[in-house]
Every structure is written in C-alpha cells, then in structure tokens.
Design an enzyme around this catalytic site. Structure first.
Site, PDB file in Angstrom:
ATOM      1  N   GLU A 169       0.736  -1.143  -0.067  1.00 39.53           N
ATOM      2  CA  GLU A 169      -0.008   0.065  -0.108  1.00 39.53           C
ATOM      3  C   GLU A 169       0.850   1.364   0.045  1.00 39.53           C
ATOM      4  O   GLU A 169       1.885   1.273   0.534  1.00 39.53           O
ATOM      5  CB  GLU A 169      -0.915  -0.129   1.440  1.00 39.53           C
ATOM      6  CG  GLU A 169      -2.095  -0.943   1.215  1.00 39.53           C
ATOM      7  CD  GLU A 169      -3.051  -0.857   2.220  1.00 39.53           C
ATOM      8  OE1 GLU A 169      -2.862   0.136   3.054  1.00 39.53           O
ATOM      9  OE2 GLU A 169      -3.840  -1.917   2.604  1.00 39.53           O
ATOM     10  N   HIS A 170       0.473   2.142  -0.670  1.00 31.77           N
ATOM     11  CA  HIS A 170       0.990   3.656  -0.648  1.00 31.77           C
ATOM     12  C   HIS A 170       2.504   3.541  -1.321  1.00 31.77           C
ATOM     13  O   HIS A 170       3.027   4.380  -1.122  1.00 31.77           O
ATOM     14  CB  HIS A 170       1.043   4.285   0.825  1.00 31.77           C
ATOM     15  CG  HIS A 170      -0.254   4.016   1.604  1.00 31.77           C
ATOM     16  ND1 HIS A 170      -1.309   4.881   1.294  1.00 31.77           N
ATOM     17  CD2 HIS A 170      -0.476   3.391   2.649  1.00 31.77           C
ATOM     18  CE1 HIS A 170      -2.184   4.697   2.160  1.00 31.77           C
ATOM     19  NE2 HIS A 170      -1.875   3.592   3.003  1.00 31.77           N
ATOM     20  N   ARG A 171       2.430   2.798  -2.145  1.00 25.55           N
ATOM     21  CA  ARG A 171       3.680   2.504  -3.223  1.00 25.55           C
ATOM     22  C   ARG A 171       4.904   2.445  -2.212  1.00 25.55           C
ATOM     23  O   ARG A 171       6.040   2.572  -2.485  1.00 25.55           O
ATOM     24  CB  ARG A 171       3.780   3.794  -3.694  1.00 25.55           C
ATOM     25  CG  ARG A 171       2.863   3.840  -4.883  1.00 25.55           C
ATOM     26  CD  ARG A 171       2.989   4.970  -6.088  1.00 25.55           C
ATOM     27  NE  ARG A 171       4.278   4.807  -6.799  1.00 25.55           N
ATOM     28  CZ  ARG A 171       4.490   3.813  -7.664  1.00 25.55           C
ATOM     29  NH1 ARG A 171       3.761   3.088  -8.023  1.00 25.55           N
ATOM     30  NH2 ARG A 171       5.668   3.804  -8.099  1.00 25.55           N
ATOM     31  N   LEU A 172       4.701   1.850  -0.986  1.00 30.79           N
ATOM     32  CA  LEU A 172       5.812   1.448  -0.002  1.00 30.79           C
ATOM     33  C   LEU A 172       6.221  -0.169  -0.403  1.00 30.79           C
ATOM     34  O   LEU A 172       6.145  -1.075   0.658  1.00 30.79           O
ATOM     35  CB  LEU A 172       5.339   1.651   1.483  1.00 30.79           C
ATOM     36  CG  LEU A 172       5.118   2.989   1.784  1.00 30.79           C
ATOM     37  CD1 LEU A 172       4.348   3.152   3.295  1.00 30.79           C
ATOM     38  CD2 LEU A 172       6.121   3.989   1.449  1.00 30.79           C
TER      39      LEU A 172
END
Length: 192
Positions: A169-172
């Site tokens: 998620e959230h490009r993490l």
C-alpha cells in the site's frame, strides 16, 4: 527471504500457477539488436532451474536475430493477481538439440505444424496464405510424426540478477535483488 533466488522463484511461481487466470508462465522478453534497437514481446516460460529460464521460438524471427547479435536479455513476470513481479537479466544461449527435440515432441500436433508453416516476423500478404501453408504442412506430415524444424529451437536466459517485487500500500513496495557472485548469490533490498 532465502539466499537462493531459485527457491523463492519456485515458491512465487507455484502461487501464480494457482491464482493467474491465463498463462501464469507468460513473461516479457526484452532484447536488443546490434544497433541497440530494443524489442519487447511476450513469450512463455517452458522450463526453469538454477541453469536458467527457457523459452522456444523460430530461430529466424526478430527475437532470435536480436539474440544472435547481442546474447543478453531481460525477462519480466507480472502476476497481477498476486501483486508481484520478477525481473531477470542475463546472458542467453541456445538449448541442446535434445532439449529442443523433447519439448517440440510434447507440443500439440497443430503447434508443431504451425512451426513448419510460419515464416515468423516476415511480411504476410494475407491470412489465407498462412492457412494454405499450414494445410500443406498437414498434408506433408500426414500419418507420421512431425519432426522439429531446423529453424526452431529454445533459448536459455542464465540470470546475472533476479529482482523480486512485492506491491504494498501507498507505493511502499518491497524489492529484493539477487546478484550472481562467483558460485553463489548476494542479496539485498532496494528502495521502492
């Protein structure tokens, strides 16, 4: 994590085979010709292990002429259902004649005939021309086995790097990279 990228690939690939609707063995193959012009297309993984990742094709088509000029390639598996990717970069060699013969013999008869009928990557004036060539090959080999054409073989990409990417998620995202080092592998993480 593991210190053996092939064990990790086997695990991820086994999951993909149960979760991907179509062609879990589909991989993008990137090549470059002698002038550096890039080519990219989808091919199917037909074998893999510590010696490399294998696909088969017509040796007179664009991808094979690229590999003859520059025997380096990159592969990409994208398993959307798992939100994962595997990138592989390495050198390319042809498989042995025995390996190519064995795989060709395992293909459906129509796929075997198609390998004889196709002049891969060359201009085609109409679908009817290809269908006529296919019918001619069907008649030629009627009642007998279809041997592997001399212009058809397999290629093995021997990895120098293998990167495993897991969507978060959230490009993490998580990225692990394995690099060939002597007889083994070094591993590390990369920023997303």
């Amino acid at each position: 994590m593991t210190t053996n990228p092939f064990d990790l690939f086997d695990s991820w690939y086994a999951e993909a085979r149960t979760s991907e609707i179509n062609d879990s063995n589909a991989m993008a193959l990137a090549t470059s010709n002698a002038e550096g012009r890039l080519g990219l297309r989808m091919v199917l993984l037909k074998g893999h292990g510590p010696d490399g990742f294998v696909f088969y094709t017509n040796k007179e088509g664009r991808k094979a002429t690229d590999l003859a000029a520059n025997p380096q390639a990159a592969l990409l598996f994208h398993w959307k259902s798992l939100r994962r990717q595997v990138r592989i970069e390495g050198s390319v060699s042809t498989v042995s004649a025995a390996e190519a013969d064995a795989y060709f013999a395992s293909r459906s008869r129509d796929s075997q005939l198609g390998a004889w009928a196709s002049e891969q990557s060359r201009p085609l004036d109409s679908r009817a021309t290809f269908e006529t060539r296919f019918a001619a090959m069907k008649a030629r080999f009627d009642g007998g086995d279809v041997p592997r054409p001399p212009h058809w073989s397999g290629y093995r990409v021997t990895p120098q790097t293998i990167e495993f990417w897991q969507d978060r998620e959230h490009r993490l995202h998580e990225r692990w990279v394995f690099t060939q080092s002597g007889d083994g592998w070094t591993e590390g993480m990369l920023y997303p």
